[in-house]
Write a protein that holds these residues in place. Sequence first.
Motif, PDB file in Angstrom:
ATOM      1  N   LYS A 182       0.797  -1.227   0.000  1.00  0.00           N
ATOM      2  CA  LYS A 182       0.000   0.000   0.000  1.00  0.00           C
ATOM      3  C   LYS A 182       0.836   1.286   0.000  1.00  0.00           C
ATOM      4  N   PRO A 183       1.992   1.313   0.715  1.00  0.00           N
ATOM      5  CA  PRO A 183       2.828   2.523   0.620  1.00  0.00           C
ATOM      6  C   PRO A 183       3.308   2.797  -0.804  1.00  0.00           C
ATOM      7  N   ALA A 184       3.566   1.720  -1.573  1.00  0.00           N
ATOM      8  CA  ALA A 184       4.003   1.899  -2.964  1.00  0.00           C
ATOM      9  C   ALA A 184       2.877   2.513  -3.787  1.00  0.00           C
ATOM     10  N   LYS A 185       1.631   2.075  -3.537  1.00  0.00           N
ATOM     11  CA  LYS A 185       0.472   2.642  -4.237  1.00  0.00           C
ATOM     12  C   LYS A 185       0.335   4.123  -3.910  1.00  0.00           C
ATOM     13  N   THR A 186       0.517   4.458  -2.637  1.00  0.00           N
ATOM     14  CA  THR A 186       0.444   5.860  -2.224  1.00  0.00           C
ATOM     15  C   THR A 186       1.533   6.677  -2.899  1.00  0.00           C
ATOM     16  N   GLY A 187       2.723   6.096  -3.004  1.00  0.00           N
ATOM     17  CA  GLY A 187       3.843   6.779  -3.658  1.00  0.00           C
ATOM     18  C   GLY A 187       3.561   7.077  -5.111  1.00  0.00           C
ATOM     19  N   VAL A 188       2.941   6.123  -5.803  1.00  0.00           N
ATOM     20  CA  VAL A 188       2.586   6.326  -7.213  1.00  0.00           C
ATOM     21  C   VAL A 188       1.569   7.457  -7.343  1.00  0.00           C
ATOM     22  N   LYS A 189       0.586   7.486  -6.440  1.00  0.00           N
ATOM     23  CA  LYS A 189      -0.435   8.532  -6.482  1.00  0.00           C
ATOM     24  C   LYS A 189       0.170   9.914  -6.208  1.00  0.00           C
ATOM     25  N   LEU A 190       1.159   9.972  -5.307  1.00  0.00           N
ATOM     26  CA  LEU A 190       1.827  11.246  -5.025  1.00  0.00           C
ATOM     27  C   LEU A 190       2.646  11.708  -6.225  1.00  0.00           C
ATOM     28  N   LEU A 191       3.297  10.756  -6.900  1.00  0.00           N
ATOM     29  CA  LEU A 191       4.032  11.094  -8.121  1.00  0.00           C
ATOM     30  C   LEU A 191       3.088  11.611  -9.197  1.00  0.00           C
ATOM     31  N   GLU A 192       1.926  10.965  -9.305  1.00  0.00           N
ATOM     32  CA  GLU A 192       0.924  11.409 -10.275  1.00  0.00           C
ATOM     33  C   GLU A 192       0.463  12.827  -9.954  1.00  0.00           C
ATOM     34  N   LEU A 193       0.290  13.118  -8.670  1.00  0.00           N
ATOM     35  CA  LEU A 193      -0.126  14.454  -8.247  1.00  0.00           C
ATOM     36  C   LEU A 193       0.908  15.503  -8.633  1.00  0.00           C
ATOM     37  N   ALA A 194       2.185  15.176  -8.391  1.00  0.00           N
ATOM     38  CA  ALA A 194       3.259  16.100  -8.766  1.00  0.00           C
ATOM     39  C   ALA A 194       3.306  16.285 -10.281  1.00  0.00           C
ATOM     40  N   GLY A 195       3.070  15.186 -11.005  1.00  0.00           N
ATOM     41  CA  GLY A 195       3.050  15.270 -12.461  1.00  0.00           C
ATOM     42  C   GLY A 195       1.906  16.122 -12.978  1.00  0.00           C
ATOM     43  N   ASP A 196       0.742  16.002 -12.341  1.00  0.00           N
ATOM     44  CA  ASP A 196      -0.412  16.829 -12.730  1.00  0.00           C
ATOM     45  C   ASP A 196      -0.131  18.301 -12.454  1.00  0.00           C
ATOM     46  N   ARG A 197       0.548  18.571 -11.319  1.00  0.00           N
ATOM     47  CA  ARG A 197       0.866  19.972 -10.988  1.00  0.00           C
ATOM     48  C   ARG A 197       1.824  20.560 -12.017  1.00  0.00           C
ATOM     49  N   ASP A 198       2.712  19.712 -12.527  1.00  0.00           N
ATOM     50  CA  ASP A 198       3.629  20.163 -13.580  1.00  0.00           C
ATOM     51  C   ASP A 198       2.883  20.355 -14.897  1.00  0.00           C
ATOM     52  N   GLN A 199       2.042  19.394 -15.261  1.00  0.00           N
ATOM     53  CA  GLN A 199       1.340  19.435 -16.547  1.00  0.00           C
ATOM     54  C   GLN A 199       0.369  20.608 -16.643  1.00  0.00           C
ATOM     55  N   TYR A 200      -0.355  20.862 -15.545  1.00  0.00           N
ATOM     56  CA  TYR A 200      -1.370  21.917 -15.558  1.00  0.00           C
ATOM     57  C   TYR A 200      -0.895  23.168 -14.820  1.00  0.00           C
ATOM     58  N   GLY A 201       0.409  23.293 -14.688  1.00  0.00           N
ATOM     59  CA  GLY A 201       0.986  24.385 -13.917  1.00  0.00           C
ATOM     60  C   GLY A 201       0.575  25.765 -14.390  1.00  0.00           C
ATOM     61  N   ASP A 202       0.529  25.978 -15.697  1.00  0.00           N
ATOM     62  CA  ASP A 202       0.180  27.308 -16.223  1.00  0.00           C
ATOM     63  C   ASP A 202      -1.244  27.704 -15.846  1.00  0.00           C
ATOM     64  N   VAL A 203      -2.170  26.741 -15.959  1.00  0.00           N
ATOM     65  CA  VAL A 203      -3.570  27.024 -15.620  1.00  0.00           C
ATOM     66  C   VAL A 203      -3.711  27.287 -14.126  1.00  0.00           C
ATOM     67  N   ILE A 204      -3.085  26.430 -13.313  1.00  0.00           N
ATOM     68  CA  ILE A 204      -3.182  26.569 -11.854  1.00  0.00           C
ATOM     69  C   ILE A 204      -2.561  27.879 -11.396  1.00  0.00           C
ATOM     70  N   ASP A 205      -1.388  28.200 -11.925  1.00  0.00           N
ATOM     71  CA  ASP A 205      -0.725  29.459 -11.556  1.00  0.00           C
ATOM     72  C   ASP A 205      -1.571  30.662 -11.955  1.00  0.00           C
ATOM     73  N   SER A 206      -2.216  30.557 -13.127  1.00  0.00           N
ATOM     74  CA  SER A 206      -3.061  31.647 -13.601  1.00  0.00           C
ATOM     75  C   SER A 206      -4.225  31.893 -12.644  1.00  0.00           C
ATOM     76  N   VAL A 207      -4.847  30.805 -12.188  1.00  0.00           N
ATOM     77  CA  VAL A 207      -5.994  30.925 -11.290  1.00  0.00           C
ATOM     78  C   VAL A 207      -5.570  31.391  -9.899  1.00  0.00           C
ATOM     79  N   LEU A 208      -4.494  30.794  -9.369  1.00  0.00           N
ATOM     80  CA  LEU A 208      -4.101  31.068  -7.987  1.00  0.00           C
ATOM     81  C   LEU A 208      -3.315  32.360  -7.800  1.00  0.00           C
ATOM     82  N   TYR A 209      -2.496  32.720  -8.789  1.00  0.00           N
ATOM     83  CA  TYR A 209      -1.539  33.809  -8.567  1.00  0.00           C
ATOM     84  C   TYR A 209      -1.677  34.992  -9.521  1.00  0.00           C
TER      85      TYR A 209
END
Length: 247
Positions: A182-209
């Motif tokens: 289960k920790p490995a599954k959690t690790g994969v999900k955290l990596l996916e989250l970081a990847g999503d933040r990178d992929q959609y960074g321009d949109v997120i930064d535009s909305v938040l900042y």
Amino acid sequence: MSNKFLSRIFTVTLLSTTVLLSACAKQTGDNISDPMEKMNRKTHALNKTLDKALLRPAGNAYGAIISEKDNEVINNFAANLSEPSTIVNEILQGRIMKATKSSLRFIINTTLGFGGTVNAGKDFGLYADETDFGETLDVWGFGEGAYVELPFYAGSTVRDTVGLLVDFAFDPVNQMIPKKYKPAKTGVKLLELAGDRDQYGDVIDSVLYETEDSYASQRLYYLQNRRFQLNGGVISDADLENPYATE
């Protein structure tokens, strides 16, 4: 305290009191209900601080370190872990054909796709169909309810928050895999989250900042996109309007 964790805390407290009494009656989807705005804004400030301190740097580091090929492997594997939950929700929504296709996709990707690291299903014309228990509740007729900003998660609604809790509590993969993995599954999900933040960074930064009121902008962005998704790619004229735009 077992008994299947008290029957999953009595089925997530009886579907969070029947989705807070059907989210106080089904809404039309053309308005914004935010009676908890004061608390939501405090949560938004916390989430914005966490994004600036942790998530945005993690996304930037992910983009700098992880190659495009490795990113594809991580996304494929994470998507495959989510497939059983998708299948269950499609069945609950009465979308049996979609559930059948998702089941075949999961089997093919898990076997021919080396545990889901390769998206072999697309070679058979089987593409991902993302859904969740929030959408299941929508299909069952539960109203959207008030807007909610969740700590460490961002935008949601009463209905989607209940859906999130149910998906987490009854995740089929969590039921099947041994505890040591289960920790490995959690690790994969955290990596996916970081990847999503990178992929959609321009949109997120535009909305938040880059907006005058990041809370109102995020709320509008979330609700428009979620309603678009739940309405099968159709959005009403009222939802296209920005209620914060000046005349």
